[in-house]
Design a protein around this motif. Structure first.
Motif, PDB file in Angstrom:
ATOM      1  N   VAL A 252       0.851  -1.188   0.000  1.00 34.96           N
ATOM      2  CA  VAL A 252       0.000   0.000   0.000  1.00 34.96           C
ATOM      3  C   VAL A 252       0.888   1.240   0.000  1.00 34.96           C
ATOM      4  O   VAL A 252       1.806   1.352   0.813  1.00 34.96           O
ATOM      5  N   ILE A 253       0.611   2.164  -0.916  1.00 35.62           N
ATOM      6  CA  ILE A 253       1.318   3.443  -0.944  1.00 35.62           C
ATOM      7  C   ILE A 253       0.277   4.547  -0.818  1.00 35.62           C
ATOM      8  O   ILE A 253      -0.639   4.647  -1.638  1.00 35.62           O
ATOM      9  N   THR A 254       0.420   5.366   0.214  1.00 38.31           N
ATOM     10  CA  THR A 254      -0.545   6.428   0.492  1.00 38.31           C
ATOM     11  C   THR A 254      -0.026   7.789   0.027  1.00 38.31           C
ATOM     12  O   THR A 254       1.164   7.952  -0.257  1.00 38.31           O
ATOM     13  N   TYR A 255      -0.916   8.756  -0.040  1.00 41.67           N
ATOM     14  CA  TYR A 255      -0.598  10.142  -0.395  1.00 41.67           C
ATOM     15  C   TYR A 255       0.135  10.252  -1.731  1.00 41.67           C
ATOM     16  O   TYR A 255       1.073  11.039  -1.882  1.00 41.67           O
ATOM     17  N   VAL A 256      -0.307   9.487  -2.692  1.00 40.55           N
ATOM     18  CA  VAL A 256       0.304   9.536  -4.030  1.00 40.55           C
ATOM     19  C   VAL A 256      -0.148  10.812  -4.738  1.00 40.55           C
ATOM     20  O   VAL A 256      -1.345  11.046  -4.913  1.00 40.55           O
ATOM     21  N   SER A 257       0.822  11.645  -5.122  1.00 40.52           N
ATOM     22  CA  SER A 257       0.514  12.915  -5.778  1.00 40.52           C
ATOM     23  C   SER A 257       0.890  12.921  -7.259  1.00 40.52           C
ATOM     24  O   SER A 257       0.570  13.873  -7.978  1.00 40.52           O
TER      25      SER A 257
ATOM     26  N   VAL B 133       5.751   3.298 -10.891  1.00 39.25           N
ATOM     27  CA  VAL B 133       6.587   4.279 -10.201  1.00 39.25           C
ATOM     28  C   VAL B 133       5.722   5.482  -9.872  1.00 39.25           C
ATOM     29  O   VAL B 133       5.066   6.057 -10.738  1.00 39.25           O
ATOM     30  N   VAL B 134       5.701   5.859  -8.587  1.00 39.62           N
ATOM     31  CA  VAL B 134       4.854   6.969  -8.153  1.00 39.62           C
ATOM     32  C   VAL B 134       5.629   7.903  -7.232  1.00 39.62           C
ATOM     33  O   VAL B 134       6.680   7.548  -6.691  1.00 39.62           O
ATOM     34  N   GLU B 135       5.081   9.089  -7.076  1.00 36.60           N
ATOM     35  CA  GLU B 135       5.628  10.067  -6.134  1.00 36.60           C
ATOM     36  C   GLU B 135       4.588  10.307  -5.053  1.00 36.60           C
ATOM     37  O   GLU B 135       3.407  10.467  -5.344  1.00 36.60           O
ATOM     38  N   ARG B 136       5.022  10.301  -3.791  1.00 39.49           N
ATOM     39  CA  ARG B 136       4.093  10.511  -2.687  1.00 39.49           C
ATOM     40  C   ARG B 136       4.522  11.707  -1.840  1.00 39.49           C
ATOM     41  O   ARG B 136       5.723  12.006  -1.733  1.00 39.49           O
ATOM     42  N   GLU B 137       3.536  12.386  -1.278  1.00 41.11           N
ATOM     43  CA  GLU B 137       3.806  13.548  -0.446  1.00 41.11           C
ATOM     44  C   GLU B 137       4.034  13.124   1.001  1.00 41.11           C
ATOM     45  O   GLU B 137       3.279  12.320   1.536  1.00 41.11           O
ATOM     46  N   VAL B 138       5.084  13.662   1.607  1.00 37.48           N
ATOM     47  CA  VAL B 138       5.348  13.441   3.028  1.00 37.48           C
ATOM     48  C   VAL B 138       5.553  14.798   3.681  1.00 37.48           C
ATOM     49  O   VAL B 138       5.624  15.825   3.003  1.00 37.48           O
ATOM     50  N   GLU B 139       5.646  14.825   5.008  1.00 39.49           N
ATOM     51  CA  GLU B 139       5.706  16.086   5.730  1.00 39.49           C
ATOM     52  C   GLU B 139       6.879  16.958   5.314  1.00 39.49           C
ATOM     53  O   GLU B 139       6.758  18.179   5.234  1.00 39.49           O
ATOM     54  N   ASP B 140       8.042  16.344   5.055  1.00 41.37           N
ATOM     55  CA  ASP B 140       9.228  17.146   4.770  1.00 41.37           C
ATOM     56  C   ASP B 140       9.650  17.091   3.303  1.00 41.37           C
ATOM     57  O   ASP B 140      10.790  17.396   2.969  1.00 41.37           O
ATOM     58  N   GLY B 141       8.732  16.699   2.408  1.00 45.08           N
ATOM     59  CA  GLY B 141       9.085  16.682   0.995  1.00 45.08           C
ATOM     60  C   GLY B 141       8.300  15.655   0.200  1.00 45.08           C
ATOM     61  O   GLY B 141       7.119  15.429   0.446  1.00 45.08           O
TER      62      GLY B 141
END
Length: 265
Positions: free
Chosen positions: A140-145, A156-164
């Motif tokens: 599971v990959i969350t916060y995929v932007s 291949v995905v990019e996800r948002e985290v608090e520091d980047g």
């Protein structure tokens, strides 16, 4: 590739009311729409579908009226729609909902890619997608932007985290929960609406899924709303006008002075 999108129909209002007896939401008499964040998941799935030979299914758990949301999904570009509807599903929390959804997915065989919105506007928990993936035993990959690349063996995905931001490459099967930044959902076309009008919405109940009543709906929900309180707002207002205006300004300055001194320091 087989793609599945989890959709939820939510109240088209911010004034959500709860039943004080059992703590569940009152949906009768309230207009409904597809959960806005689920539309971003659907748009992501449609774009992937259009890039190759892929099959796109949408699934929702809810009352018979949720069929309307599934028809809208077909109008946007989904191939097939499944509605999980049964009175025994009523009152489900996120755990019982995920259990029902994962049962349907397990029954139909593995899907390569499952997409869900980050959260639903009527609950704001963000739990159903990840719980469904966990029950299925898939990554599971969350916060995929951003979806960067869709390959034959993985994505291949990019996800948002608090520091980047983080870039992840993960093999299929996988469940992604997406944010509103991933894309801009399209509107249904006239051709799509005509297709949706005559589309067959498949319906499945608890018996078809092989689920015991004690594990679904309100009975199968480990979390309960035990008490409901309506917030009470109280304000003390003082009106200064006419000859009292100067006094009012002085009073306001005195009230703001401590905050201005803190900010200045």
């Amino acid at each position: 590739m087989r793609i599945l999108v989890l959709l939820k129909q939510v109240p088209d209002t911010d004034e959500v009311k709860l039943d004080p007896e059992n703590g569940t939401m009152i949906r009768e008499g309230v207009g409904t729409v597809i959960n806005p964040l689920d539309l971003h998941a659907l748009e992501s799935a449609i774009r992937i579908k259009e890039s190759g030979e892929h099959e796109l299914t949408v699934v929702s758990m809810g009352p018979p009226a949720a069929e309307e949301a599934l028809r809208e999904a077909i109008a946007m570009g989904a191939d097939r729609a499944v509605l999980l509807t049964d009175r025994k599903f009523a009152g489900a929390d996120t755990w019982a909902t995920a259990k029902t959804l994962s049962a349907m997915i397990g029954l139909e065989g593995p899907y390569d890619l499952i997409l869900a919105g980050e959260k639903a506007t009527d609950g704001e928990t963000g739990q159903v997608g990840p719980e469904t993936g966990a029950m299925l035993g898939v990554p599971v990959i969350t916060y995929v932007s951003r979806i960067i690349e869709v390959g034959e063996d993985g994505i291949v995905v990019e996800r948002e985290v608090e520091d980047g931001r983080e870039t992840w490459k993960v093999p299929y099967p996988v469940l992604l929960s997406v944010t509103k930044n991933v894309n801009e959902p399209r509107l249904p076309t006239l051709k799509g609406k005509k297709k949706a009008r005559n589309a067959n919405i498949e319906k499945m109940g608890s018996e078809a899924l092989g689920l015991e009543p004690s594990t679904i709906g309100l009975m199968g929900s480990p979390t309960r709303v035990v008490k409901i309180n309506t917030p009470k707002l109280s304000r003390q207002a003082k009106l200064y006008e006419g000859s009292e205006l100067i006094e009012g300004i002085a009073r306001l300055k005195a009230l703001l002075k401590p905050y201005l001194e803190v900010n200045h320091e």
